[in-house]
Design a protein around this motif. Structure first.
Motif, mmCIF file in Angstrom:
data_model
loop_
_atom_site.group_PDB
_atom_site.id
_atom_site.type_symbol
_atom_site.label_atom_id
_atom_site.label_comp_id
_atom_site.label_asym_id
_atom_site.label_seq_id
_atom_site.Cartn_x
_atom_site.Cartn_y
_atom_site.Cartn_z
ATOM 1 N N ARG A 111 0.822 -1.209 0.000
ATOM 2 C CA ARG A 111 0.000 0.000 0.000
ATOM 3 C C ARG A 111 0.858 1.261 0.000
ATOM 4 N N LEU A 112 1.976 1.221 0.688
ATOM 5 C CA LEU A 112 2.884 2.372 0.711
ATOM 6 C C LEU A 112 3.403 2.679 -0.687
ATOM 7 N N ILE A 113 3.856 1.643 -1.385
ATOM 8 C CA ILE A 113 4.355 1.822 -2.739
ATOM 9 C C ILE A 113 3.225 2.258 -3.678
ATOM 10 N N ALA A 114 2.058 1.647 -3.534
ATOM 11 C CA ALA A 114 0.914 1.992 -4.387
ATOM 12 C C ALA A 114 0.492 3.435 -4.189
ATOM 13 N N ASP A 115 0.511 3.911 -2.948
ATOM 14 C CA ASP A 115 0.142 5.307 -2.684
ATOM 15 C C ASP A 115 1.152 6.271 -3.311
ATOM 16 N N ALA A 116 2.424 5.918 -3.239
ATOM 17 C CA ALA A 116 3.453 6.764 -3.862
ATOM 18 C C ALA A 116 3.255 6.818 -5.374
ATOM 19 N N ILE A 117 2.911 5.683 -5.975
ATOM 20 C CA ILE A 117 2.643 5.649 -7.414
ATOM 21 C C ILE A 117 1.461 6.548 -7.748
ATOM 22 N N SER A 118 0.409 6.509 -6.941
ATOM 23 C CA SER A 118 -0.767 7.348 -7.185
ATOM 24 C C SER A 118 -0.400 8.830 -7.183
ATOM 25 N N GLU A 119 0.404 9.245 -6.221
ATOM 26 C CA GLU A 119 0.822 10.641 -6.143
ATOM 27 C C GLU A 119 1.597 11.051 -7.385
ATOM 28 N N LEU A 120 2.492 10.184 -7.824
ATOM 29 C CA LEU A 120 3.304 10.499 -8.997
ATOM 30 C C LEU A 120 2.458 10.528 -10.267
ATOM 31 N N GLU A 121 1.527 9.581 -10.407
ATOM 32 C CA GLU A 121 0.634 9.585 -11.572
ATOM 33 C C GLU A 121 -0.159 10.892 -11.628
ATOM 34 N N ALA A 122 -0.701 11.311 -10.500
ATOM 35 C CA ALA A 122 -1.494 12.542 -10.460
ATOM 36 C C ALA A 122 -0.640 13.759 -10.808
ATOM 37 N N GLU A 123 0.559 13.816 -10.245
ATOM 38 C CA GLU A 123 1.452 14.943 -10.508
ATOM 39 C C GLU A 123 1.850 15.025 -11.983
ATOM 40 N N ARG A 124 1.904 13.860 -12.645
ATOM 41 C CA ARG A 124 2.390 13.820 -14.023
ATOM 42 C C ARG A 124 1.275 13.754 -15.056
ATOM 43 N N GLY A 125 0.046 13.989 -14.619
ATOM 44 C CA GLY A 125 -1.083 14.040 -15.538
ATOM 45 C C GLY A 125 -1.498 12.698 -16.094
ATOM 46 N N MET A 126 -1.112 11.624 -15.416
ATOM 47 C CA MET A 126 -1.493 10.287 -15.853
ATOM 48 C C MET A 126 -2.826 9.889 -15.224
ATOM 49 N N ASP A 127 -3.468 8.876 -15.791
ATOM 50 C CA ASP A 127 -4.647 8.304 -15.153
ATOM 51 C C ASP A 127 -4.218 7.603 -13.879
ATOM 52 N N VAL A 128 -4.757 8.032 -12.754
ATOM 53 C CA VAL A 128 -4.381 7.427 -11.476
ATOM 54 C C VAL A 128 -4.924 5.993 -11.415
ATOM 55 N N GLY A 129 -4.009 5.060 -11.258
ATOM 56 C CA GLY A 129 -4.378 3.643 -11.258
ATOM 57 C C GLY A 129 -3.907 2.900 -12.486
ATOM 58 N N SER A 130 -3.262 3.604 -13.411
ATOM 59 C CA SER A 130 -2.882 2.976 -14.679
ATOM 60 C C SER A 130 -1.604 2.148 -14.595
ATOM 61 N N THR A 131 -0.818 2.329 -13.547
ATOM 62 C CA THR A 131 0.414 1.563 -13.366
ATOM 63 C C THR A 131 0.116 0.366 -12.471
ATOM 64 N N ILE A 132 0.306 -0.836 -13.005
ATOM 65 C CA ILE A 132 -0.002 -2.029 -12.224
ATOM 66 C C ILE A 132 1.229 -2.493 -11.455
ATOM 67 N N MET A 133 1.058 -3.526 -10.646
ATOM 68 C CA MET A 133 2.157 -4.026 -9.826
ATOM 69 C C MET A 133 2.259 -5.544 -9.907
ATOM 70 N N SER A 134 3.488 -6.021 -9.846
ATOM 71 C CA SER A 134 3.771 -7.442 -9.662
ATOM 72 C C SER A 134 4.547 -7.562 -8.364
ATOM 73 N N VAL A 135 4.089 -8.427 -7.483
ATOM 74 C CA VAL A 135 4.652 -8.506 -6.133
ATOM 75 C C VAL A 135 5.324 -9.853 -5.924
ATOM 76 N N ARG A 136 6.520 -9.816 -5.320
ATOM 77 C CA ARG A 136 7.277 -11.043 -5.074
ATOM 78 C C ARG A 136 7.515 -11.222 -3.576
#
Length: 306
Positions: A111-136
């Protein structure tokens, strides 16, 4: 965000994910020719600590090159937060399909990483939620949290247990015997969360024995894996072939679906096809196989066009 994320995950095909050290030019330059469904540009284990700052600056250009034949692009970031945040700052952008999070230690980490991605997507004019994740999962501690981790965020599209680090963590050598049980648990956790189970039933580190590797991949699909990462391009064709339903399987699935529909039209929900009983679970399995085959065909068509 849910609709955008689901769109990003829809039809995802990850039979083969080829690791590429982002700072090795010859690997980056040839990656798009390897036929992998996805390329993982690595900022973690294959990059020396002294080179990580420079490596981050190479990702954007490398992503354009490795995706030129239609491959999806993931970036494996570093796990420690002091490295992970600069990694995300450097790489989140429209050319990146997703982030691979190694050594995940729990749902909060995701969730920490996902929240950081959301902030960056919003700042960069991207659709928030468009970057997916693969977790190991790669530690004994995280192993017991797999079901919670796999369900911890809607961005997660792939989930798996890393063979080398996990077996190091529990004090054994990687093999089918030592890994089969924990790998099965990772498959169940992924399926329960509705995400793709990624990996092999044994270690994929030895890529020199390709016949043995093919048998491992066949067994891995039999146990429920959808695809796997690899560290050598020679393994890519094996992953693509063995994680693809063959023509016989597809034909059989279509017969099951057609014959079952005829039975339903007559008011029945079970019948015999080729000497085996068919009811709803068998039909659902056939439908899932057809969906997988259709998604693979679409992916391969895109890669041929590019």
């Amino acid at each position: 965000m849910s609709e955008i994320t689901e769109k990003a995950k829809a039809g995802l095909v990850l039979r083969s994910l080829l690791f590429v050290p982002v700072n090795i030019d010859k690997c980056v330059e040839k990656a798009h020719t390897r036929g992998a469904d996805a390329i993982i540009l690595d900022l973690e284990d294959s990059i020396a600590s002294s080179e990580k700052t420079v490596a981050r600056t190479l990702v954007t250009d490398a992503a354009k090159l490795v995706s030129s034949k239609g491959a999806d692009v993931f970036v494996r970031i570093n796990s420690p937060l002091r490295l992970a945040i600069p990694d995300l700052e450097a790489v989140i952008g429209n050319g990146i399909t997703g982030i691979t999070l190694p050594k995940c230690d729990g749902p909060g980490h995701v969730r920490l990483i996902a929240d950081a991605i959301s902030e960056l997507e919003a700042e960069r004019g991207m659709d928030v939620g468009s970057t997916i994740m693969s977790v190991r999962i790669e530690t004994a501690e995280a192993y017991f949290k797999m079901p919670e981790i796999a369900k911890s965020h809607e961005r997660i599209a792939g989930f798996g247990l890393g063979s080398e680090d996990f077996t190091l963590s529990i004090g054994v050598e990687p093999s089918t015997e030592t890994l089969l049980f924990p790998k099965q648990q990772s498959i169940i956790a992924a399926r329960a969360a509705g995400v793709l189970p990624m990996g092999l039933v044994s270690s994929g580190a030895d890529y020199t024995r390709l016949d043995e590797m093919r048998e491992i991949v066949k067994k891995s699909r039999l146990f429920g894996f959808a695809g796997s990462s690899c560290i050598h391009p020679a393994v890519v064709p094996i992953l693509n072939q063995e994680f693809t339903p063959d023509e016989g399987e597809i034909a059989k699935a279509r017969v099951i679906i057609d014959e079952f529909q005829k039975a339903v039209d007559l008011g029945r929900a079970s019948l015999e096809v080729d000497g085996k009983m068919v009811d709803y679970p068998v039909v659902y399995r056939a439908q899932n196989l057809i969906k997988i085959a259709d998604n693979i065909a679409k992916k391969e068509a895109i890669m041929r066009e590019d």
